[in-house]
Write a protein that holds these residues in place. Structure first.
Motif, short mmCIF file in Angstrom:
data_model
loop_
_atom_site.label_atom_id
_atom_site.label_comp_id
_atom_site.label_asym_id
_atom_site.label_seq_id
_atom_site.Cartn_x
_atom_site.Cartn_y
_atom_site.Cartn_z
N TYR A 1 79.60 -7.96 37.73
CA TYR A 1 79.74 -9.19 38.46
C TYR A 1 80.46 -10.32 37.52
O TYR A 1 80.50 -10.05 36.22
N HIS B 1 71.23 -3.52 39.44
CA HIS B 1 72.03 -2.86 40.69
C HIS B 1 71.18 -1.79 40.87
O HIS B 1 70.59 -0.98 39.91
N GLU B 2 70.76 -1.65 42.03
CA GLU B 2 69.75 -0.66 42.70
C GLU B 2 69.94 0.85 42.53
O GLU B 2 69.37 1.86 42.31
#
Ligand code: ZN
Length: 260
Positions: A153, A197-198
């Motif tokens: 990000y 984050h998955e």
């Protein structure tokens, strides 16, 4: 005991084999387990798919700190539940907003800002530098948390200037990001925490888990539920601390529909 509720969108875990392999019981269950390792915290979970997304009023009333992970289904969260959560935050419930929940309805409502950012999914290394080592959320952490694989990000992050910046991230590709931000809205303390984050096992990382525990303790407000956040009482002139004489015009006359 601090009562924490971990809210999970629970979509990727059911639609992606990769995510289900990392988090077989769901990300929310992994996060709740991390919190339950601390004897001062009692964490349970709620998900989007439950009636009222698992957050009916009595459940919210019994939550000291709510953690929120969402990504693919922000739009499916009912406005009624969002308003209920916002009311609770204003009344003193803590809120911890995780990773892609930067775009959740609740975070955008409480920030009053677009909360946009730049991103890249390339499994790159992230270093979260502790910028406020004295902050309770940073207690017991090394100078820097290193995560071998994370989503990037990048700045600019379209949020209001925070109260405090606890972490700043560096990414292998060169970008930086304000990864740990605190806010206060009404009586409620809010912490935004970036990683998670998955597709990566971030919520198994010992330091990340420590941050979550610290953040829950920081956000819990023992004075909470001073819940009259919508009250706007009219103070009669005779109740003013100093003696004053009324001067006209008086727009909100007695008996008239009250100004609130
Ligand atoms: Zn992500």
């Amino acid at each position: 005991m601090i009562r924490a509720t971990v809210w999970g969108e629970n979509v990727h875990e059911r639609t992606s084999k990769t995510v289900a392999e990392i988090y077989p019981k769901g990300m929310h269950a992994c996060i709740a387990a991390a919190l339950n390792e601390d004897e001062a915290i009692e964490a349970s979970t709620a998900t989007l798919q439950e009636p009222e997304h698992g957050l009916p009023q009595p459940r919210v009333d019994q939550t000291d700190v709510l953690l929120w992970w969402g990504h693919a289904a922000h739009g499916d969260v009912s406005d009624q539940v969002v308003d209920r959560v916002a009311d609770a935050v204003w009344g003193g419930m803590g809120l911890i907003v995780l990773h892609s929940a930067h775009f959740s309805k609740i975070f955008k409502k409480l920030m009053g800002a677009p909360c946009n950012l730049t991103w890249r999914e390339a499994g790159e290394r992230e270093r979260l530098w502790v910028t406020s080592p004295q902050h309770p959320i940073a207690r017991g952490l090394p100078k820097c948390i290193e995560l071998e694989h994370e989503e990037m990000y990048g700045e600019p992050f379209g949020v209001p200037e925070p109260l405090e910046t606890v972490f700043v991230s560096w990414f292998q590709g060169g970008e930086v990001f304000r990864s740990g931000l605190t806010y206060r809205r009404g009586a409620g303390s809010i912490f935004y925490f970036r990683p998670g984050h998955e597709a990566y096992p971030t919520y198994y990382d010992e330091n990340v888990r420590k941050v979550l525990v610290n953040a829950v303790k920081w956000a819990a407000n023992p004075e909470k539920r001073n819940a009259h956040v919508h009250d706007a009482p009219n103070i009669d002139i005779k109740d003013a601390p100093e003696s004053i004489e009324a001067r006209g015009p008086k727009l909100h006359a007695e008996g008239e529909e009250g100004f609130r």
